[in-house]
Design a protein around this motif. Structure first.
Motif, PDB file in Angstrom:
ATOM      1  N   TYR A  51    -123.978  19.171 -22.349  1.00  0.00           N
ATOM      2  CA  TYR A  51    -125.080  20.287 -22.428  1.00  0.00           C
ATOM      3  C   TYR A  51    -126.002  20.228 -21.352  1.00  0.00           C
ATOM      4  O   TYR A  51    -126.355  21.135 -20.578  1.00  0.00           O
ATOM      5  N   LEU A  52    -126.225  18.912 -20.754  1.00  0.00           N
ATOM      6  CA  LEU A  52    -127.003  18.631 -19.643  1.00  0.00           C
ATOM      7  C   LEU A  52    -126.613  19.302 -18.502  1.00  0.00           C
ATOM      8  O   LEU A  52    -127.295  19.805 -17.523  1.00  0.00           O
ATOM      9  N   GLU A  53    -125.283  18.920 -18.268  1.00  0.00           N
ATOM     10  CA  GLU A  53    -124.585  19.468 -17.157  1.00  0.00           C
ATOM     11  C   GLU A  53    -124.585  21.032 -17.125  1.00  0.00           C
ATOM     12  O   GLU A  53    -124.454  21.703 -15.948  1.00  0.00           O
ATOM     13  N   GLN A  54    -124.503  21.633 -18.270  1.00  0.00           N
ATOM     14  CA  GLN A  54    -124.371  23.247 -18.167  1.00  0.00           C
ATOM     15  C   GLN A  54    -125.720  23.511 -17.844  1.00  0.00           C
ATOM     16  O   GLN A  54    -125.845  24.504 -17.181  1.00  0.00           O
ATOM     17  N   LEU A  55    -126.728  23.112 -18.443  1.00  0.00           N
ATOM     18  CA  LEU A  55    -128.251  23.364 -18.257  1.00  0.00           C
ATOM     19  C   LEU A  55    -128.632  23.592 -16.860  1.00  0.00           C
ATOM     20  O   LEU A  55    -129.144  24.227 -16.292  1.00  0.00           O
ATOM     21  N   GLN A  56    -128.022  22.392 -16.109  1.00  0.00           N
ATOM     22  CA  GLN A  56    -128.299  22.052 -14.677  1.00  0.00           C
ATOM     23  C   GLN A  56    -127.723  23.161 -13.857  1.00  0.00           C
ATOM     24  O   GLN A  56    -128.314  23.574 -12.846  1.00  0.00           O
ATOM     25  N   THR A  57    -126.313  23.743 -14.154  1.00  0.00           N
ATOM     26  CA  THR A  57    -125.819  24.456 -13.423  1.00  0.00           C
ATOM     27  C   THR A  57    -126.476  25.827 -13.575  1.00  0.00           C
ATOM     28  O   THR A  57    -126.635  26.576 -12.590  1.00  0.00           O
ATOM     29  N   ASP A  58    -126.870  26.173 -15.007  1.00  0.00           N
ATOM     30  CA  ASP A  58    -127.677  27.468 -15.010  1.00  0.00           C
ATOM     31  C   ASP A  58    -128.864  27.577 -14.423  1.00  0.00           C
ATOM     32  O   ASP A  58    -129.213  28.420 -13.842  1.00  0.00           O
ATOM     33  N   PHE A  59    -129.603  26.416 -14.405  1.00  0.00           N
ATOM     34  CA  PHE A  59    -131.043  26.441 -14.117  1.00  0.00           C
ATOM     35  C   PHE A  59    -131.018  26.432 -12.269  1.00  0.00           C
ATOM     36  O   PHE A  59    -131.860  26.855 -11.882  1.00  0.00           O
ATOM     37  N   ASN A  60    -130.054  25.764 -11.823  1.00  0.00           N
ATOM     38  CA  ASN A  60    -129.938  26.022 -10.258  1.00  0.00           C
ATOM     39  C   ASN A  60    -129.807  27.399  -9.865  1.00  0.00           C
ATOM     40  O   ASN A  60    -130.364  27.787  -9.017  1.00  0.00           O
TER      41      ASN A  60
END
Length: 238
Positions: A51-60
């Motif tokens: 989840y954190l990796e996906q959030l990081q990609t989305d937020f960038n």
């Protein structure tokens, strides 16, 4: 086998062996529960990281989008400030006509935010919000969701009615002319008609304030994403 041995020890009244058998059973149950708990925690940690990796990609991506949107609204506010100056001075140089026209014709444009929140939506839909171990990150995500909800449902959506000229006024101050290339048509803005339009200066000033506020809102939301990504980066590095 253990149960049969336990029964034998009870029958022979070998209480020391009974006690030892009992502790063996309890210890086995405890170890089993510990292993199950460890496996569950390990699975949760893996899911949290995904989840954190996906959030990081989305937020960038969202940070880039909000940066561009803030810059665009700041540019529009600057163009409208120029238009206000021209109306106040009642003078417009030929080389400034295109900028003035652009300011007037685009001042009612408020593009909706196209942010990527797929990872966050999946997290909430699966009921896994509690998997996020960092309380600061959870708070930031709630703040981000509230800001987006406000932007979608508050007055941004209804700016058109209060931001610019009415349809009748737009008809008076703009006209279509043959395109200089000889193909199609172009739109011109009648500077003199704007000067004669009651309240034109107020309309331009209101539009400038609005776009400045939208730019500020976009930058505030961007900072929330930046802060959230910083916390996510720290969590991923542990």
């Amino acid at each position: 086998m253990l149960l049969r041995r336990f029964q034998q020890h009870v029958s022979s009244q070998n209480w020391t062996a009974v006690v030892l058998d009992f502790f063996v059973v309890v210890l086995g149950l405890f170890m089993g529960l510990q292993i199950d708990g460890w496996n569950e925690n390990r699975k949760d940690a893996i899911r949290e990281r995904e989840y954190l990796e996906q959030l990081q990609t989305d937020f960038n991506r969202n940070i880039d989008i909000l940066t561009m949107m803030a810059e665009r609204h700041e540019e529009m506010a600057g163009d409208l400030m120029f238009a206000i100056g021209a109306v106040k001075s009642e003078a417009l140089a030929p080389e400034d006509e295109e900028r003035f026209k652009w300011a007037v014709m685009t001042m009612q444009q408020v593009p909706p935010m196209s942010l990527n929140m797929a990872g966050y939506r999946a997290l909430v839909a699966a009921g896994d919000f509690s998997l996020l171990s960092d309380s600061d990150l959870r708070s930031l995500l709630v703040s981000i969701e509230a800001e987006i909800e406000f932007d979608q449902n508050a007055y941004w959506r209804n700016l058109g009615d209060s931001l610019g000229f009415s349809d009748e006024e737009m008809f008076d101050i703009s006209r279509t002319v043959p395109h200089p290339s000889g193909k199609g048509i172009a739109i011109e803005v009648d500077f003199g008609a704007i000067l004669d339009t009651r309240g034109a200066l107020g309309v331009l000033a209101n539009a400038r304030r609005t776009h400045s506020q939208i730019a500020q809102n976009r930058r505030q939301l961007r900072e929330l994403f930046v802060e959230a990504n910083s916390v996510i980066g720290e969590s991923l590095s542990r």
